[in-house]
Each structure stands twice: as C-alpha cells, then as structure tokens.
Enzyme design. Sequence first.
Site, PDB file in Angstrom:
ATOM      1  N   LYS A 126       2.475   8.138  -1.199  1.00 19.87           N
ATOM      2  CA  LYS A 126       1.148   8.287  -1.831  1.00 19.87           C
ATOM      3  C   LYS A 126       1.293   8.554  -3.342  1.00 19.87           C
ATOM      4  O   LYS A 126       0.628   7.924  -4.159  1.00 19.87           O
ATOM      5  CB  LYS A 126       0.392   9.427  -1.153  1.00 19.87           C
ATOM      6  CG  LYS A 126      -0.959   9.663  -1.765  1.00 19.87           C
ATOM      7  CD  LYS A 126      -1.697  10.794  -1.078  1.00 19.87           C
ATOM      8  CE  LYS A 126      -2.814  11.270  -1.970  1.00 19.87           C
ATOM      9  NZ  LYS A 126      -2.544  12.492  -2.689  1.00 19.87           N
ATOM     10  N   ASP A 144      -4.824   9.010   1.555  1.00 22.72           N
ATOM     11  CA  ASP A 144      -4.735  10.381   2.069  1.00 22.72           C
ATOM     12  C   ASP A 144      -5.770  10.521   3.178  1.00 22.72           C
ATOM     13  O   ASP A 144      -6.383   9.524   3.581  1.00 22.72           O
ATOM     14  CB  ASP A 144      -4.942  11.408   0.941  1.00 22.72           C
ATOM     15  CG  ASP A 144      -6.296  11.238   0.267  1.00 22.72           C
ATOM     16  OD1 ASP A 144      -7.150  10.504   0.798  1.00 22.72           O
ATOM     17  OD2 ASP A 144      -6.504  11.849  -0.789  1.00 22.72           O
TER      18      ASP A 144
END
Length: 221
Positions: A126, A144
């Site tokens: 991420k 997320d």
Amino acid sequence: MLWAMKKLKWKDYDLIFSYLDELFPNADTELHYGTPFQLLTAVILSAQTTDKQVNKVTDGLFKKIRNPEDILKMWHKAFENAIKSIGLYKWKAKHIYETSKILAENGWIIPKEEKELIKLPWVWEKTAKVVLYVLYNKPVIAVDTHVHRICNRLWIVQTKTPLQTSKLLEERIPQQYKAIAHHCIILFWRYHCTARNPKCDNCHLSTLCLYYSKNYKKCQK
Ligand code: SF4
C-alpha cells in the site's frame, strides 16, 4: 438476505468517476511534503494514523529534514521524540532510519518500481502504491479497508478482504479513470461515503449502491 451479484457496465464507471471528479476536482494527497523523501517519510508515518496527525508532526519536522542525510545526522532519540505523537513511532523511527541509510547509499533515489520499493523497511504494497501514484503518476490504486469498503459498496468488486480487492481493482477500473481513481476514492471515503453515516441522502451513486439498497430502499417501501 442474499443480494444478487451485479456487474458494472461502462456507463456505471462513467457515473462513478465523473461524480467523484465533480465532488473532488484536482484531488491530491492531503499529506504535506516538499521533497520525494519527505513524501516517502510521510507515507510511512501515516500507517494506521490520520494524514492530519502526520501533518501536525511533519510541518515542523520537515523544516529540518529534507533528505535521507538529514535524518542520519539527527540523533535517533531526537527523531523518535519528534514523531512520538504518532502511533507505532518507535518502529517507524527505526525503519525510517534504515530506509534513510539505504537511500543515502543509493544517491537518494526513491525507486520507481513496486518490487524495489517494497524492499525498503516498513514499505508495504500500500505504501509503495501511494508513493508510485503521487511521485511518479503511476496508474495504481492503494487499497486499505476504506477503499475496500467503497469498492464493495459500489460493486466495483465483490470481495471479502482488502487484499482480494487489491488484486482485482486495477484491472476493474477503466484506463481513462486510473489517473484520478486513487485520490478520488480516498477523499470519497474520508468526506462523503464514510464508514458510519455516509451522506446517502445527498449522493448521486445511490442507484448503484449495495449499502443504499440494503439500508434505505427497504425503509421507503
Ligand atoms: S449511497 Fe451512501 S453508501 Fe452508497 S456510495 Fe453514496 S454515500 Fe456511499
């Protein structure tokens, strides 16, 4: 109740991303930074913390720290103290130090490929995607739990975990929207389609939305 699976059409993607673009024109990261290294540092600090909290710390800190050498010159304890209002600060300080050492040895270059970025300490998929998107305009989307929630509410994916969403998302989103998708989706979950009390009464996407179908339509019958 079981909800029939729905497959989005091109016009649905047009509706979603033209609306998101209208809500958040010129969407950009809300993290404050001046140099590529400051961005990487801010993204590492932002794990499990809000951008607002990170900015509170970095607005002062980044006057002293612009590149990896600046961190290495700083006393480790002083750096820890400077970021201690941020969750997991000891771990983050340690890994930002280690990352600084690696970057200092490699001419301060922030890698342009995900596989290279994730070799840096505390840089996960991420984090790498945020850096690639913001610094290098790569058409990637960092996932997320919030992005996962939005994409499932809008039927872009039908998945159980952020990891599953991450694997599918970039192939689902049409090419022409990839340049704006990452930040638009983030601002959408942050300010409009929040986890609790999303602004459904004032949303142009309700006709597409699974959450809306489950929670509002039945109340109107
Ligand atoms: S209708 Fe509500 S839950 Fe659905 S996308 Fe809009 S704000 Fe989010």
